[in-house]
Every structure is written in structure tokens, then in C-alpha cells.
Design a protein around this motif. Structure first.
Motif, PDB file in Angstrom:
ATOM      1  N   ASN A 335       0.564  -1.507  -0.077  1.00 57.37           N
ATOM      2  CA  ASN A 335      -0.236  -0.135   0.074  1.00 57.37           C
ATOM      3  C   ASN A 335       0.841   0.878   0.417  1.00 57.37           C
ATOM      4  O   ASN A 335       0.106   2.472   0.843  1.00 57.37           O
ATOM      5  N   VAL A 336       2.419   1.196  -0.327  1.00 55.48           N
ATOM      6  CA  VAL A 336       3.434   2.527  -0.614  1.00 55.48           C
ATOM      7  C   VAL A 336       2.313   3.344  -1.996  1.00 55.48           C
ATOM      8  O   VAL A 336       1.384   4.558  -2.109  1.00 55.48           O
ATOM      9  N   TYR A 337       2.175   2.575  -3.411  1.00 52.94           N
ATOM     10  CA  TYR A 337       1.495   2.902  -4.491  1.00 52.94           C
ATOM     11  C   TYR A 337       0.240   2.333  -5.201  1.00 52.94           C
ATOM     12  O   TYR A 337       0.664   1.596  -5.516  1.00 52.94           O
ATOM     13  N   PRO A 338      -1.017   1.958  -4.378  1.00 53.31           N
ATOM     14  CA  PRO A 338      -1.775   1.286  -4.729  1.00 53.31           C
ATOM     15  C   PRO A 338      -2.314   2.061  -5.629  1.00 53.31           C
ATOM     16  O   PRO A 338      -2.551   3.111  -6.293  1.00 53.31           O
ATOM     17  N   TYR A 339      -3.206   1.670  -6.593  1.00 54.73           N
ATOM     18  CA  TYR A 339      -4.668   1.938  -6.752  1.00 54.73           C
ATOM     19  C   TYR A 339      -5.474   2.369  -5.693  1.00 54.73           C
ATOM     20  O   TYR A 339      -5.344   2.299  -4.720  1.00 54.73           O
ATOM     21  N   THR A 340      -6.324   2.939  -6.784  1.00 51.89           N
ATOM     22  CA  THR A 340      -7.470   4.029  -5.712  1.00 51.89           C
ATOM     23  C   THR A 340      -8.398   3.475  -4.260  1.00 51.89           C
ATOM     24  O   THR A 340      -8.509   3.696  -3.476  1.00 51.89           O
ATOM     25  N   TRP A 341      -8.497   2.467  -4.807  1.00 51.13           N
ATOM     26  CA  TRP A 341      -8.927   1.574  -4.153  1.00 51.13           C
ATOM     27  C   TRP A 341      -8.509   0.400  -2.749  1.00 51.13           C
ATOM     28  O   TRP A 341      -8.428  -0.040  -1.410  1.00 51.13           O
ATOM     29  N   GLY A 342      -6.610   0.540  -3.205  1.00 58.81           N
ATOM     30  CA  GLY A 342      -5.881   0.042  -1.768  1.00 58.81           C
ATOM     31  C   GLY A 342      -5.882  -1.502  -2.030  1.00 58.81           C
ATOM     32  O   GLY A 342      -5.768  -1.272  -3.143  1.00 58.81           O
ATOM     33  N   GLY A 343      -6.028  -2.044  -1.098  1.00 62.52           N
ATOM     34  CA  GLY A 343      -5.984  -3.530  -1.098  1.00 62.52           C
ATOM     35  C   GLY A 343      -4.500  -3.895  -1.637  1.00 62.52           C
ATOM     36  O   GLY A 343      -4.519  -5.207  -2.205  1.00 62.52           O
ATOM     37  N   PHE A 344      -3.189  -3.530  -1.484  1.00 64.50           N
ATOM     38  CA  PHE A 344      -1.985  -3.877  -1.228  1.00 64.50           C
ATOM     39  C   PHE A 344      -1.721  -3.627  -2.819  1.00 64.50           C
ATOM     40  O   PHE A 344      -1.302  -5.246  -3.476  1.00 64.50           O
ATOM     41  N   SER A 345      -2.492  -3.308  -4.506  1.00 63.84           N
ATOM     42  CA  SER A 345      -2.786  -3.426  -5.193  1.00 63.84           C
ATOM     43  C   SER A 345      -0.932  -2.543  -5.660  1.00 63.84           C
ATOM     44  O   SER A 345      -2.101  -1.978  -6.998  1.00 63.84           O
ATOM     45  N   ASP A 346      -0.320  -2.363  -5.138  1.00 63.09           N
ATOM     46  CA  ASP A 346       1.096  -1.649  -5.611  1.00 63.09           C
ATOM     47  C   ASP A 346       1.466  -2.367  -6.496  1.00 63.09           C
ATOM     48  O   ASP A 346       1.926  -1.544  -7.895  1.00 63.09           O
ATOM     49  N   ILE A 347       1.718  -3.410  -7.335  1.00 64.16           N
ATOM     50  CA  ILE A 347       1.959  -4.137  -8.294  1.00 64.16           C
ATOM     51  C   ILE A 347       1.039  -5.309  -9.028  1.00 64.16           C
ATOM     52  O   ILE A 347       0.605  -5.630  -8.439  1.00 64.16           O
ATOM     53  N   ASP A 348       0.944  -4.790 -10.698  1.00 64.13           N
ATOM     54  CA  ASP A 348      -0.088  -5.321 -11.047  1.00 64.13           C
ATOM     55  C   ASP A 348       1.252  -6.317 -12.355  1.00 64.13           C
ATOM     56  O   ASP A 348       1.006  -5.967 -13.255  1.00 64.13           O
ATOM     57  N   LEU A 349       0.608  -7.716 -12.148  1.00 61.84           N
ATOM     58  CA  LEU A 349       0.952  -8.707 -13.548  1.00 61.84           C
ATOM     59  C   LEU A 349      -0.178  -8.453 -14.532  1.00 61.84           C
ATOM     60  O   LEU A 349      -0.850  -8.566 -13.953  1.00 61.84           O
ATOM     61  N   MET A 350       0.378  -9.126 -15.822  1.00 64.87           N
ATOM     62  CA  MET A 350      -0.596  -8.594 -17.024  1.00 64.87           C
ATOM     63  C   MET A 350      -0.182  -9.389 -18.229  1.00 64.87           C
ATOM     64  O   MET A 350       1.137  -9.353 -17.981  1.00 64.87           O
ATOM     65  N   ALA A 351      -1.324  -9.842 -18.656  1.00 67.50           N
ATOM     66  CA  ALA A 351      -0.445 -10.625 -20.435  1.00 67.50           C
ATOM     67  C   ALA A 351      -1.299  -9.907 -21.425  1.00 67.50           C
ATOM     68  O   ALA A 351      -2.500 -10.060 -21.527  1.00 67.50           O
ATOM     69  N   ASP A 352      -0.783  -9.633 -22.541  1.00 66.32           N
ATOM     70  CA  ASP A 352      -1.813  -9.771 -23.528  1.00 66.32           C
ATOM     71  C   ASP A 352      -0.897 -10.263 -24.847  1.00 66.32           C
ATOM     72  O   ASP A 352      -0.716 -11.388 -24.771  1.00 66.32           O
ATOM     73  N   GLU A 353      -0.531  -9.847 -26.113  1.00 63.89           N
ATOM     74  CA  GLU A 353      -0.790 -10.524 -27.177  1.00 63.89           C
ATOM     75  C   GLU A 353       0.576 -10.461 -27.314  1.00 63.89           C
ATOM     76  O   GLU A 353       2.038 -11.672 -27.819  1.00 63.89           O
ATOM     77  N   ILE A 354       1.343  -9.645 -26.940  1.00 57.56           N
ATOM     78  CA  ILE A 354       2.792  -9.269 -27.112  1.00 57.56           C
ATOM     79  C   ILE A 354       3.624 -10.897 -25.823  1.00 57.56           C
ATOM     80  O   ILE A 354       4.929 -10.926 -26.215  1.00 57.56           O
ATOM     81  N   GLY A 355       3.061 -10.378 -24.782  1.00 62.61           N
ATOM     82  CA  GLY A 355       3.820 -10.860 -23.819  1.00 62.61           C
ATOM     83  C   GLY A 355       3.835 -10.554 -22.126  1.00 62.61           C
ATOM     84  O   GLY A 355       2.513 -10.026 -21.579  1.00 62.61           O
ATOM     85  N   LEU A 356       4.348 -10.805 -20.872  1.00 61.04           N
ATOM     86  CA  LEU A 356       4.629 -10.903 -19.864  1.00 61.04           C
ATOM     87  C   LEU A 356       4.353  -9.113 -18.669  1.00 61.04           C
ATOM     88  O   LEU A 356       5.760  -8.701 -19.703  1.00 61.04           O
TER      89      LEU A 356
END
Length: 478
Positions: A335-356
Motif C-alpha cells: 500500500n505504498v503505491y496502490p490503486y485508488t481502492w487500496g488492497g495492496f494493489s501496488d504491483i499489477d501483473l498482466m499479459a497481452d498479445e505481446i507477452g508478460l
């Protein structure tokens, strides 16, 4: 009436009869009711046997009087009939007194028995009353349990109705297939075997050309978001659910991770249908707790942020163990740099057509969003882009074709407000609204295979459709 009470009544009745008899009989036996005192006018001569009598008198030489007296017989009373009857009566009274004493002892014993029985009967009465109360309580408890079970069964009614509808559709499909088979059989008979094979080859050729055309489609640009479609309602307000974008067409497994912290359990379902019905196929107990809800499944492995750290974990579902882990340098966490709703969302992992990808913020970038492309095997950062958008002002974000799309809120009225292209290293402000049906989004990720956004909306698992603008490659572009 009980036996001790009957005994007590009989004893009391017997004592009353004895008292009455004695009051009537004793006076007559002793002569009290018939004997009269003689009056002064009547003189009764007493015989020698009945009293004292002067027989003769004289004087002695000294001048003293000498009398001869006849005394009554000593056994006078023993020959008296009334005395004999009185003695017999006394003996009877003594015997009766002894009998009464015995009856009195028995009566006291029976009375104690009656008191004891009364106490026991009161105890039994209390126990019966308690049993009656317990029976009512048990009936109420069983009724409540049945009511709860009926409440659990109520949500199955829509599912059963859907099954009934699906069964009707299947019946219709069977009928249409049967009709189509008959038509195809007739066509085949008309055109002959050689013409049918030629038609089949033409269909295969068309399919190949279509696939080639699809390969020429470049990555698209987001134009519109529609929906959502509510797939299921379950879990807490926060969580994540996902499918693997690199899985085959026959592999439609769903993974479910409830809550944003203090949990290590991942639930697996073989298909969306099993997920909706709750038919869980497998459960994984991760070696570490996760932080946030921004996990991703990519090529058979789960990528998540380890709790209270900026470490990324790669966990293989097939092997059931951690394959790699690496610290994301300078990335804020807990919770140093989370999204607006908080919830320990500091690091967001995602994937698309290119990769990780990993999306996070650092002090070096003043808390603004940093985009890093990761090696899916080693988790090394291959390249990073620093944006000017504050991480704490973002509601959620997702990647499509190497472009990061950021929403301005997680609440009602949210829209895609900002985008950053890693291909051109440029950004633009956008205005792409979408319907936040349940008012609180805590997870929003793009799936390239399904061309859809997976979202966790206030305890509801929903899907959004996306419209992309595609450009077909020409031979000059290659």
C-alpha cells in the motif's frame, strides 16, 4: 388413588369404629348407665358376704369393750360378674391398643412412603415438563435446519431452469442436425462422390485463406467497452478470477483467488460452466500468501506478488511448485503505491498479445506508473517505460497489444482515461466509458484469447467485451 393412600384411609376408619364402640360399651359393662344410688328412705341389708357385721359384744375385766366382727370374704370381687367382664374388656382394650400401635407404626411408614412418592412424582412431572420443552426446542432447531437447507437449494432453481432451457435447445439442435444430415445426404446423392470431395477441398482452402487473413491483422487499438455479463456472484468484495490466454481451445480452465491478502488457496475449475455451478476440480495451496488481486495465469503458470514484498513468484500448476522468484527493483509495495481502492494493489501483473508485463510505481519516478516487460521464465525485466500518470490516481489498468489503458476510478462513473503505447513511447488522454454495474471494481485484466476483460466487481465475477480497431498488413508492410 395409590395403594399407600388406601392403607391410610383404612387405618383411620378402623380407629374411629373402635372409639365409637368403646364409648357405647364400657359404661354398660361397669354399671354406670343402669346403677342407681339408693335413697335415704330405702335401707338395704348387707349380708355377711357383702359387708362388715357385728356378731357379739362384751366387756373385759378392765372395762374395755370387746366386739366380734365378721369381715367380708376376700374373693368377693373375683366372683363379681361385672368385674370379670371389666377385666376381660381391659384385656381386649390392651390387645386393641397394641394393634393400634402396630397400625400406627405402619401408618407412619406408609405416610413416609407417600411423602417419598410425592417427591418422586414431582420430579417426574418436572422431567416431563423439561422433555416437553426440549422436544419443542428440538423441533424448532430441526425446522430451522430444514429452512436453511431449503434456502441453500433456492439458488439452484435458476440453474435447473437454465438446464431445462439448454435441454430444449439441445433437442432443437439434434432435430436440425438430423434434418441437415438428410439434406446433405440428398445433395451428395445428387452431385456424386467426386463433386462432394471437390467441395470439401474448396472449404478447406477457404478456411486456410481466412486463417492467413487473420494472421495479417495487426494489434488493435481499444475503441469501445460493452457489457458487463455477470458470470457468477461469489466470494468477498475483492478477488481475482482468470483463464490462460495461451491455453488451447479445448483447455478452458478457470482459476479463482478470493480476497486480496491473508490467503494461499487457489481453486481450479475445468470450464466456465463448472465455475458457475461450483464444480471445483482441484485446489492449490501456495507456499506464500499473495498481495492484492492483480495476478495472472500465463502459459500454465501463476504469476503473483508475494505478500509484504516486491517479489514476483512464478508457480507451475502442473508441477505444483515455484519455478522462479525475483524482486522487482525499486517497486513500491504494501500500500505504498496502490490503486485508488487500496488492497495492496501496488504491483499489477498482466499479459497481452505481446507477452508478460508488470505495472507498478517507484520513488525514482515520483510515484508515477512504470511499465516493465518481463521474461516469463526468469522474471527478469527486459525493458521498462516510465509514464507521467500517478499510480495512486489510477482505478485499474490493463494491457492490449503493448498499450497500457488506465481507468480514472474504481467506482461509479469510471472510464478509460489514459493510455500509453510502449511501441511509440507516447501517451494520450482518452474517453472510453464502461458500465460499473456493481459500483466497486478491484480487478480488471485483458485476455487476448477471449478478447475480453475479466473483472471482479464487488463480489461479482463479470466479463466486458472490447471492440478493437485492426489494420490488415499488406505485403509492403512486411
Amino acid at each position: 388413588m395409590s395403594l399407600p393412600l388406601l392403607k391410610l384411609g383404612a387405618v383411620l376408619s378402623t380407629m374411629a369404629m373402635i372409639s365409637n364402640w368403646m364409648s357405647q360399651t364400657l359404661p354398660s359393662l361397669v354399671g354406670l348407665n343402669t346403677t342407681r344410688l339408693s335413697t335415704p328412705d330405702t335401707l338395704t341389708q348387707i349380708s355377711p358376704k357383702e359387708g362388715w357385721q357385728v356378731y357379739s359384744s362384751a366387756q373385759d375385766p378392765d372395762g374395755r369393750c370387746i366386739c366380734t366382727v365378721v369381715a367380708p370374704e376376700q374373693n368377693l370381687c373375683s366372683r363379681d360378674a361385672k368385674s370379670r367382664q371389666l377385666r376381660q374388656l381391659l384385656e381386649k382394650v390392651q390387645n386393641m391398643s397394641q394393634s393400634i400401635e402396630v397400625l400406627n407404626l405402619r401408618t407412619q411408614r406408609d405416610f413416609q412412603y407417600v411423602l417419598k412418592m410425592e417427591t418422586q412424582m414431582k420430579g417426574l412431572k418436572a422431567k416431563f415438563r423439561q422433555i416437553e420443552d426440549d422436544r419443542k426446542t428440538l423441533m424448532t432447531k430441526h425446522f430451522q435446519e430444514l429452512k436453511e437447507k431449503m434456502g441453500e437449494l433456492l439458488p439452484l432453481i435458476p440453474v435447473l431452469e437454465q438446464y431445462k432451457t439448454d435441454a430444449k435447445l439441445i433437442t432443437q439442435f439434434k432435430e436440425e442436425i438430423r434434418n441437415l444430415s438428410a439434406v446433405l445426404t440428398g445433395i451428395q446423392e445428387e452431385i456424386g462422390a467426386y463433386d462432394y470431395e471437390e467441395l470439401h477441398q474448396r472449404v478447406l482452402s477457404l478456411e486456410t485463406r481466412l486463417r492467413d487473413c487473420m494472421k495479417k491483422l495487426t494489434c488493435g487499438k481499444l475503441m469501445k467497452i460493452t457489457g458487463p455479463v455477470t458470470v457468477k456472484t461469489s466470494g468477498t468484495r475483492f478477488g481475482a478470477w482468470m483463464t490462460d490466454p495461451l491455453a488451447s481451445e479445448k483447455n478452458n480452465r478457470v482459476w479463482y483467488m478470493d480476497s486480496y491478502t491473508n490467503n494461499k488457496i487457489v481453486r481450479e475449475y475445468k470450464s466456465i460452466a463448472d465455475f458457475v455451478s461450483g464444480a471445483e476440480s482441484r485446489t492449490y495451496n501456495l507456499p506464500f500468501k499473495w498481495a492484492g488481486t492483480n495476478h495472472v495465469v500465463y502459459n500454465g503458470s501463476l504469476y503473483f506478488n508475494k505478500y509484504q514484498s516486491n517479489i514476483i513468484i512464478k508457480y507451475s500448476f502442473d508441477m505444483g511448485r515455484v519455478l522462479a522468484q525475483r524482486s522487482l527493483e525499486y517497486a513500491g509495495f504494501h500500500n505504498v503505491y496502490p490503486y485508488t481502492w487500496g488492497g495492496f494493489s501496488d504491483i499489477d501483473l498482466m499479459a497481452d498479445e505481446i507477452g508478460l508485463w508488470a505495472v507498478y510505481a517507484t520513488n525514482q519516478n515520483a510515484g508515477n506508473i512504470v511499465i516493465s516487460q518481463l521474461n516469463q521464465d526468469t522474471l527478469e525485466v527486459m525493458k521498462s517505460w516510465s509514464t507521467g500518470y500517478p499510480k495512486r490516481s489510477a482505478g485499474e489498468s490493463f494491457m492490449i497489444c503493448g498499450t497500457l489503458y488506465v481507468t480514472n476510478s474504481h467506482l461509479t462513473g469510471a472510464k478509460v482515461y489514459y493510455s500509453y503505447s510502449t511501441k511509440t513511447s507516447t501517451y494520450e488522454y482518452t474517453d472510453i466509458p464502461f458500465h460499473n454495474q456493481y459500483f466497486h471494481i478491484s480487478m480488471l485484466d485483458y485476455n487476448a484469447r477471449d478478447r475480453a476483460l475479466y473483472a471482479w466487481n464487488n463480489g461479482h465475477q463479470v466479463l466486458f467485451n472490447v471492440t478493437l480497431f485492426h489494420i490488415i498488413k499488406t505485403e509492403d508492410d512486411t
